[in-house]
Every structure is written in structure tokens, then in C-alpha cells.
Design a protein around this motif. Structure first.
Motif, short mmCIF file in Angstrom:
data_model
loop_
_atom_site.label_atom_id
_atom_site.label_comp_id
_atom_site.label_asym_id
_atom_site.label_seq_id
_atom_site.Cartn_x
_atom_site.Cartn_y
_atom_site.Cartn_z
N LEU A 9 0.64 -0.90 -0.06
CA LEU A 9 -0.09 -0.15 -0.21
C LEU A 9 0.94 1.61 -0.38
O LEU A 9 0.53 2.14 -0.92
N ILE A 10 1.84 1.87 0.92
CA ILE A 10 2.55 2.58 0.68
C ILE A 10 3.38 2.50 -0.93
O ILE A 10 3.35 3.44 -0.97
N HIS A 11 3.82 1.02 -1.47
CA HIS A 11 4.87 1.72 -2.40
C HIS A 11 3.52 2.09 -3.42
O HIS A 11 3.69 2.64 -4.39
N ARG A 12 1.84 1.97 -3.58
CA ARG A 12 0.87 2.44 -3.95
C ARG A 12 1.02 3.70 -3.64
O ARG A 12 0.73 4.37 -4.97
N PHE A 13 1.04 4.20 -3.21
CA PHE A 13 0.92 5.31 -2.35
C PHE A 13 1.80 6.00 -3.45
O PHE A 13 1.43 7.37 -3.34
N ILE A 14 3.41 6.13 -3.11
CA ILE A 14 4.65 7.02 -3.38
C ILE A 14 4.24 6.59 -4.95
O ILE A 14 4.91 8.10 -5.58
N PHE A 15 3.81 5.36 -5.34
CA PHE A 15 4.10 5.57 -7.14
C PHE A 15 2.93 6.35 -7.45
O PHE A 15 3.27 6.92 -8.98
N THR A 16 2.14 6.88 -7.06
CA THR A 16 1.12 7.11 -7.28
C THR A 16 1.46 9.22 -7.22
O THR A 16 0.75 9.93 -8.17
N ALA A 17 1.73 9.05 -6.17
CA ALA A 17 2.74 10.32 -5.97
C ALA A 17 3.63 10.79 -6.89
O ALA A 17 3.38 12.15 -7.45
N ASN A 18 4.64 10.14 -6.94
CA ASN A 18 5.68 9.80 -8.97
C ASN A 18 4.73 10.26 -9.71
O ASN A 18 4.78 11.56 -10.52
N LEU A 19 3.46 10.28 -10.32
CA LEU A 19 2.23 10.12 -11.21
C LEU A 19 2.43 10.98 -11.52
O LEU A 19 2.26 11.93 -12.37
N VAL A 20 1.76 12.20 -10.31
CA VAL A 20 1.05 13.38 -10.36
C VAL A 20 2.47 14.52 -10.36
O VAL A 20 2.22 15.26 -11.15
N THR A 21 3.69 14.20 -9.62
CA THR A 21 4.72 15.05 -9.64
C THR A 21 5.71 14.72 -10.72
O THR A 21 5.04 15.82 -11.73
N ALA A 22 5.29 13.64 -11.63
CA ALA A 22 6.01 13.61 -13.23
C ALA A 22 4.29 14.32 -14.67
O ALA A 22 5.33 15.55 -14.80
N ALA A 23 3.26 14.93 -13.78
CA ALA A 23 2.63 15.13 -14.28
C ALA A 23 2.58 16.63 -13.72
O ALA A 23 2.99 17.51 -15.03
N PHE A 24 2.71 17.38 -13.35
CA PHE A 24 3.77 17.76 -13.03
C PHE A 24 3.69 19.52 -13.82
O PHE A 24 4.40 20.08 -14.20
N LEU A 25 5.42 18.15 -14.25
CA LEU A 25 6.87 19.00 -14.57
C LEU A 25 5.91 18.71 -16.08
O LEU A 25 6.57 19.96 -16.78
N VAL A 26 5.37 18.23 -16.45
CA VAL A 26 5.23 17.98 -17.73
C VAL A 26 4.17 19.25 -17.81
O VAL A 26 4.70 19.91 -18.96
N ILE A 27 3.84 20.13 -17.22
CA ILE A 27 2.95 20.85 -16.97
C ILE A 27 3.88 22.04 -16.90
O ILE A 27 3.14 23.00 -17.50
N CYS A 28 4.81 22.24 -15.81
CA CYS A 28 5.95 22.42 -15.60
C CYS A 28 6.40 23.49 -17.69
O CYS A 28 6.71 24.78 -17.94
#
Length: 370
Positions: A9-28
Motif C-alpha cells: 500500500l505504501i509503494h502504491r501511494f508513493i507510485f501515485t504521488a510520483n505519477l502526479v509529480t511527473a505530470a506536474f513537471l510536464v505542465i511546467c
């Protein structure tokens, strides 16, 4: 079994946070290409770019250590933004910054904060003296000053002091605010003859945010030098105090947060209009162009992208490390630039680490190609 499920569950949470952060960088990466007049929230991603990039780097190393497979997400997103990263990080090898190459033109840009200390509105003889000593030591051939201040006579006749320091008689000063006794504005000082000078006003408001240019005769070649000061955010003391409070204690106030957001939105939109005016003036220049100034915006911004299109950035060509030119209370980014067209080639670039103003002076030795 429970321990394995909890870790999953912790890995899934971190993985999801990573996806969101990666998407934010693309928006940058999109922020420099989307006009804030049409969608202003995108500009905030440009401001947040260094922090979002750092998070992606941390995610990359986390997955590399813990579980290699997801590491490619941040690595891929970081890699596709290489051209963006080059504007913020000098990827060149260190070299002798103080040696001026033969035949080079030393160009310096400096927002001097009216030759006063940061967060002060009164004249200060010590700060003025230190800034003048810095200019004397650097001996620029072309000096562009934003937030220029001078009196007609006396020890605060800074115009005459700079002319004496540089041993020249050539200057173009555009008075924006003031009278016959003292004034503020933008200035271009040159060791080369100035044949003409003009302002490209941004608005009818009484503000130092404007654009000027001067045509210099450099050994028989006419070069147009632009000095620009794009829209300031115009934070007041209460805004800086609130920002400091949020940074120190994470305590927020809805009213003050909305006030700051409105001020940032207004500045983003005004800089968009101003950047287009500067871009048109640069494109219509009949001469080779050097452009210096305080953009009040980062390399990951629509204003910078608009002005720098078709131009070369001396920081990209010769800069080393993270380009931080603003030393005030707000996040410290690169907002001062020296740009040039293909008629020139940069030989050196330096951010001078002297905290006399809220900006650090920047200078570059540039050669005019034959």
C-alpha cells in the motif's frame, strides 16, 4: 502477510504521488508556451518548476534504490525537458571567469534597487559607494541599469559618477519618475559612441517598468542594445512578512493568500503584454541586437520565452550551475538575463555574488562576429 500488504500500500501511494509529480513537471514544460492572459494558473507551475524537478529527481533515486522498475517514469519526464533545464542550469565546464578574451565586449546588467539597501527606501551612501566600486572593478563596456537613480548634483549624482568610473561620455538615461533635482528610470552607459536612444513604453502609468534601447557604434558597426525592466509584482512589506510567516510556520491566511495570488496574476498578464512589445521591437531592429534586463520572471515563463525566441542566452552558452540572480525575500530564481542574436558569440558569463541590491549583477564577455 500483513506486513507485505502494508508495504504494498505504501509503494502504491508513493507510485501515485510520483505519477502526479511527473505530470506536474510536464505542465511546467508547457508554462513558457501558454499565454497567461488566456490561462494564468499555468504560470504558477513555471514558478514551482525547480521544486517539482527536485521532487522528480528524489523519486528517481528512491525507486532506483528500492525497486528499479518505476524509476523510468521520472527519468523519462526529466529527460524530455532538457531544453527547459538548460535555461535554468548552466551545464558548462568551469573556467576562468575573470579573464576577458581579446576583442570581447563586456556587457553587464544590474538592477541596482536605486542604489539603496534591500527593504529600504532612503538613500544610503555606503551601498551606493559599494555598487560604484563593483562597477569600477568590472569595467563593463556596456552597462544596463534597471531601477536607476541619480540627482542632478552632489554625492548622489550617480550618472556622472558612473561616467567618470568608466571613463566615458556616452550614456542614455530615460527619466521615468522625478523632477529636475532627482529622478529614477533606466540607463545605458557605453564606452562606445551612442548614436540614438529611444523608449518603448509599456503603459501610461508612472512606473520604472519599461523598455529602452540605444544604438551603439562599435568599431564601425551599429548595434542596438535593449535594456528592459518587465512588470514587477509590487509586493508591499506586509506581503513579504506574510510570505516569511508561511515559509517559517506554514501558517496561512485566506485573505492575504488571495491578495498575493491576485498580484501575481496581474504581473503575469502584464508581463505577457510587455514581452510581446519587446519581441516586436527586437524583430524590427535593423541592427544586431544585445538585450539585457530584469524580466521579473524565470526562464520557465511565457515572458522569457516570448522575448528570447530567436535569441541566444549567455547563461545557456557559458553559465555554470544554478542561475540565481535574485536575492530578495521571494524565492530566489534567475530573473536577470543577457541575450543576443546570431551576430554575437558569448565567451564568458558570471553572476557576481555581491548582495548589495535585491538582485545580483550579471555580466558576459561577448564577441561581435566578423
Amino acid at each position: 502477510m500483513k506486513h507485505h500488504k502494508k508495504r504494498s500500500l505504501i509503494h502504491r501511494f508513493i507510485f501515485t504521488a510520483n505519477l502526479v509529480t511527473a505530470a506536474f513537471l510536464v505542465i511546467c514544460y508547457l508554462a513558457p508556451y501558454i499565454d497567461p492572459i488566456y490561462f494564468w494558473p499555468i504560470a504558477f507551475f513555471g514558478l514551482a518548476y525547480p521544486f517539482i524537478l527536485l521532487l522528480n529527481i528524489l523519486f528517481f533515486f528512491f525507486w532506483l534504490i528500492i525497486w528499479r522498475r518505476p524509476a523510468w517514469i521520472s527519468l523519462f519526464v526529466i529527460a524530455i525537458g532538457f531544453s527547459i533545464h538548460r535555461n535554468s542550469f548552466g551545464l558548462n565546464m568551469p573556467y576562468n571567469l575573470d579573464h576577458k578574451p581579446d576583442n570581447a565586449i563586456r556587457v553587464m546588467s544590474y538592477n541596482t534597487h536605486y542604489f539603496r539597501p534591500m527593504n529600504k527606501r532612503s538613500n544610503d551612501d555606503s551601498t551606493k559607494h559599494q555598487i560604484l566600486e563593483l562597477i569600477k572593478e568590472e569595467q563593463p563596456d556596456i552597462l544596463c541599469v534597471q531601477e536607476f537613480y541619480s540627482r542632478k548634483r552632489g554625492k548622489f549624482n550617480i550618472k556622472d559618477s558612473i561616467l567618470s568610473i568608466l571613463d566615458t561620455k556616452y550614456y542614455y538615461v530615460k527619466k521615468i519618475i522625478g523632477d529636475e533635482y532627482e529622478s529614477t528610470g533606466l540607463a545605458i552607459f557605453s564606452k562606445y559612441p551612442i548614436e540614438a536612444g529611444k523608449e518603448i513604453p509599456f503603459s501610461s502609468d508612472k512606473t520604472d517598468n519599461t523598455c529602452v534601447y540605444a544604438d551603439l557604434n562599435i568599431k564601425g558597426n551599429i548595434v542596438r542594445v535593449f535594456n528592459i525592466h518587465l512588470q514587477s509584482i509590487s509586493f508591499q512589506q506586509q506581503d513579504y512578512e506574510y510570505y516569511q510567516k508561511v515559509r517559517d510556520s506554514l501558517s496561512t491566511d485566506r485573505v492575504l493568500t488571495r491578495r498575493i495570488a491576485r498580484m501575481l496574476k496581474r504581473a503575469f498578464e502584464k508581463r505577457s503584454i510587455q514581452a510581446k512589445l519587446v519581441s516586436e521591437a527586437v524583430k524590427s531592429s535593423p541592427y544586431p541586437v544585445l538585450l539585457c534586463g530584469d524580466f521579473n520572471d524565470t526562464p520557465v515563463s511565457y515572458a522569457f520565452q516570448t522575448v528570447s525566441k530567436g535569441m541566444n542566452n549567455s547563461f545557456c552558452q557559458k553559465g555554470v550551475g544554478f542561475g540565481k540572480t535574485y536575492g530578495g525575500a521571494f524565492p530566489n530564481f534567475q530573473i536577470d538575463f543577457i541575450l543576443y542574436d546570431n551576430s554575437f558569440e558569448a565567451q564568458t558569463y558570471k553572476i557576481i555574488p555581491q548582495k548589495l541590491s535585491d538582485h545580483f549583477p550579471v555580466r558576459s564577455d561577448i564577441i561581435l562576429k566578423e
